[in-house]
Write a protein that holds these residues in place. Structure first.
Motif, PDB file in Angstrom:
ATOM      1  N   ALA A 148       1.080  -1.417   0.237  1.00  0.00           N
ATOM      2  CA  ALA A 148       0.166  -0.320   0.475  1.00  0.00           C
ATOM      3  C   ALA A 148       0.672   1.643  -0.353  1.00  0.00           C
ATOM      4  O   ALA A 148       0.232   2.128  -1.053  1.00  0.00           O
ATOM      5  N   ALA A 149       2.393   1.346   0.697  1.00  0.00           N
ATOM      6  CA  ALA A 149       2.963   2.304   1.187  1.00  0.00           C
ATOM      7  C   ALA A 149       3.744   2.685  -0.809  1.00  0.00           C
ATOM      8  O   ALA A 149       3.351   3.966  -0.945  1.00  0.00           O
ATOM      9  N   VAL A 150       3.890   1.283  -1.298  1.00  0.00           N
ATOM     10  CA  VAL A 150       4.279   1.784  -2.265  1.00  0.00           C
ATOM     11  C   VAL A 150       3.817   2.084  -3.818  1.00  0.00           C
ATOM     12  O   VAL A 150       4.361   3.044  -4.100  1.00  0.00           O
ATOM     13  N   ASN A 151       2.620   1.651  -3.546  1.00  0.00           N
ATOM     14  CA  ASN A 151       1.602   1.841  -4.790  1.00  0.00           C
ATOM     15  C   ASN A 151       0.978   2.924  -4.280  1.00  0.00           C
ATOM     16  O   ASN A 151      -0.010   3.720  -5.196  1.00  0.00           O
ATOM     17  N   GLY A 152       0.663   3.447  -2.758  1.00  0.00           N
ATOM     18  CA  GLY A 152      -0.299   4.789  -2.699  1.00  0.00           C
ATOM     19  C   GLY A 152       0.857   6.423  -2.539  1.00  0.00           C
ATOM     20  O   GLY A 152       1.333   6.143  -2.238  1.00  0.00           O
ATOM     21  N   SER A 153      -0.100   7.319  -2.908  1.00  0.00           N
ATOM     22  CA  SER A 153       0.257   8.437  -2.613  1.00  0.00           C
ATOM     23  C   SER A 153      -0.108   8.533  -1.788  1.00  0.00           C
ATOM     24  O   SER A 153      -1.675   9.696  -1.078  1.00  0.00           O
ATOM     25  N   LEU A 154       0.446   7.956  -0.712  1.00  0.00           N
ATOM     26  CA  LEU A 154       0.976   8.646   1.191  1.00  0.00           C
ATOM     27  C   LEU A 154       1.319   9.842   1.371  1.00  0.00           C
ATOM     28  O   LEU A 154       2.369  10.011   1.213  1.00  0.00           O
ATOM     29  N   SER A 155       0.400  10.490   2.299  1.00  0.00           N
ATOM     30  CA  SER A 155       1.304  11.599   2.984  1.00  0.00           C
ATOM     31  C   SER A 155       2.136  10.839   4.053  1.00  0.00           C
ATOM     32  O   SER A 155       2.128  10.369   4.210  1.00  0.00           O
ATOM     33  N   GLN A 156       3.157  11.849   4.725  1.00  0.00           N
ATOM     34  CA  GLN A 156       3.828  11.519   5.234  1.00  0.00           C
ATOM     35  C   GLN A 156       3.316  11.119   6.549  1.00  0.00           C
ATOM     36  O   GLN A 156       3.373   9.842   7.465  1.00  0.00           O
ATOM     37  N   ALA A 157       1.560  11.917   7.245  1.00  0.00           N
ATOM     38  CA  ALA A 157       1.318  11.410   8.016  1.00  0.00           C
ATOM     39  C   ALA A 157       0.917   9.497   8.038  1.00  0.00           C
ATOM     40  O   ALA A 157       0.700   8.866   9.426  1.00  0.00           O
ATOM     41  N   ASP A 158       0.167   9.608   7.119  1.00  0.00           N
ATOM     42  CA  ASP A 158       0.300   8.076   6.144  1.00  0.00           C
ATOM     43  C   ASP A 158       1.452   7.348   6.562  1.00  0.00           C
ATOM     44  O   ASP A 158       0.498   5.943   7.734  1.00  0.00           O
ATOM     45  N   MET A 159       2.124   7.909   6.003  1.00  0.00           N
ATOM     46  CA  MET A 159       3.190   6.098   6.185  1.00  0.00           C
ATOM     47  C   MET A 159       4.271   6.388   7.781  1.00  0.00           C
ATOM     48  O   MET A 159       4.257   5.443   8.275  1.00  0.00           O
ATOM     49  N   LEU A 202      11.620  -0.089   0.584  1.00  0.00           N
ATOM     50  CA  LEU A 202      10.074  -0.068   0.942  1.00  0.00           C
ATOM     51  C   LEU A 202       9.836  -1.139  -0.147  1.00  0.00           C
ATOM     52  O   LEU A 202       8.898  -2.337   0.142  1.00  0.00           O
ATOM     53  N   GLN A 203      10.385  -1.593  -1.536  1.00  0.00           N
ATOM     54  CA  GLN A 203       9.967  -2.639  -2.434  1.00  0.00           C
ATOM     55  C   GLN A 203      11.028  -3.744  -2.086  1.00  0.00           C
ATOM     56  O   GLN A 203      10.734  -4.458  -2.286  1.00  0.00           O
TER      57      GLN A 203
END
Length: 318
Positions: free
Chosen positions: A96-107, A231-232
């Protein structure tokens, strides 16, 4: 030769004694259900009876050992399942972290979850059953895994186990159970082999194997740093980690099936030996009761005749 009254009386008394002894023997057989209650009852049958009893006791011991091994395998599989599920969830987060456009907060939120997953992983690795640690080798009384308080990602060295995020405190002992004469089977897996991929016990992960704690720790670090490339790599390592656990589950599953087969075999041996013993030792209850009734009738008749003979005197012949 003329039989005197005394001779007749003694013969009757001897018959009474034999009948009484036989009646008592049959009564004992009826009460115990056994044809042989002491060695003198049938000396030729004692050897096979004792041999069968020895085999039955031996089978009971093997069955008890096998049941203990099965319990251990079942408990172990439950924890391995939990570890695998933890790794699957960690891989989902990594993907999810690799494929999504996540904010730093989400990370950071994902990193916090991974941290909890690592704690869960550590808890499962330190699993106990009846106060004994499952993955500690022979050192069952000592906690096998502890956090390395001196761990520093900057100084981590794959060739130096003292720099690993989690340290293994158990040993490499292999617990073998005897499930049949001269047949041993391994029913444990040491923590270093399971969690750190160190099957050759040199203190380092084997080629193609991974340190599960290092993988989880690196995943958390990559999430906090927002390192997509890292992450990959973590995703690939998590798949290797899950395969490592699946491999152990498969091996222990095979051992579980072998234990079940051994248990069934020993149970059948026990049944066969019980039948063999019964053929020599156990009484035929119907036959025993019939014989007892016949002996009782003979005894009563003999008592009656003996009583009449004892009443005779010289006056009866005058």
């Amino acid at each position: 030769m003329r039989a005197t009254q005394t001779t007749t009386y003694r013969s009757l008394q001897s018959f009474l004694d034999r009948t009484s002894d036989k009646l008592q023997q049959l009564q004992l057989q009826a009460a115990t259900g056994k044809r042989i209650n002491r060695a003198s009852d049938d000396p030729t049958a004692i050897s096979p009876v004792l041999s069968a009893k020895t085999q039955i006791q031996s089978s009971d011991r093997y069955i008890e050992t096998i049941e203990s091994g099965l319990d251990r395998i079942d408990n172990m599989d439950g924890y391995l399942d939990s570890i695998e599920n933890t790794l699957v969830r960690a891989k989902e987060i990594s993907i999810a972290a690799v494929n999504g456009s996540l904010s730093q907060a989400d990370m950071a939120t994902y990193a916090d979850e991974v941290h909890q997953l690592r704690e869960s992983l550590l808890s499962d690795a330190n699993a106990q059953v009846d106060g004994k640690f499952l993955f500690a080798g022979f050192a069952e009384d000592s906690q096998p895994f502890i956090m390395n308080t001196a761990y520093d990602p900057a100084t981590y060295d794959p060739a130096d186990p003292t720099t690993y995020p989690v340290l293994y405190q158990g040993d490499t002992g292999q617990l073998d159970f005897e499930i049949a004469p001269n047949e041993l089977i391994n029913v444990n897996v040491s923590g270093n082999s399971l969690m750190q991929g160190d099957q050759d016990n040199d203190g380092l992960p084997d080629a193609g194997a991974v340190d599960l704690f290092r993988v989880m720790t690196t995943l958390e670090e990559n999430l906090r740093a927002g390192d997509i490339a890292g992450l990959q790599t973590s995703t690939d390592d998590l798949e290797s980690a899950a395969d490592q656990i699946r491999s152990q589950r498969s091996m222990k599953g095979n051992i579980g099936r072998r234990l079940e087969t051994a248990r069934d075999h020993m149970s059948q041996i026990k049944v066969d030996m019980e039948a063999f013993r019964s053929r020599f030792e156990d009484a035929d209850i119907l036959e025993t009761i019939t014989g007892m009734q016949q002996q009782q009738q003979s005894f009563q008749a003999a008592l009656s005749v003996t009583g009449k003979v004892s009443e005779l005197s010289i006056l009866d012949y005058i």
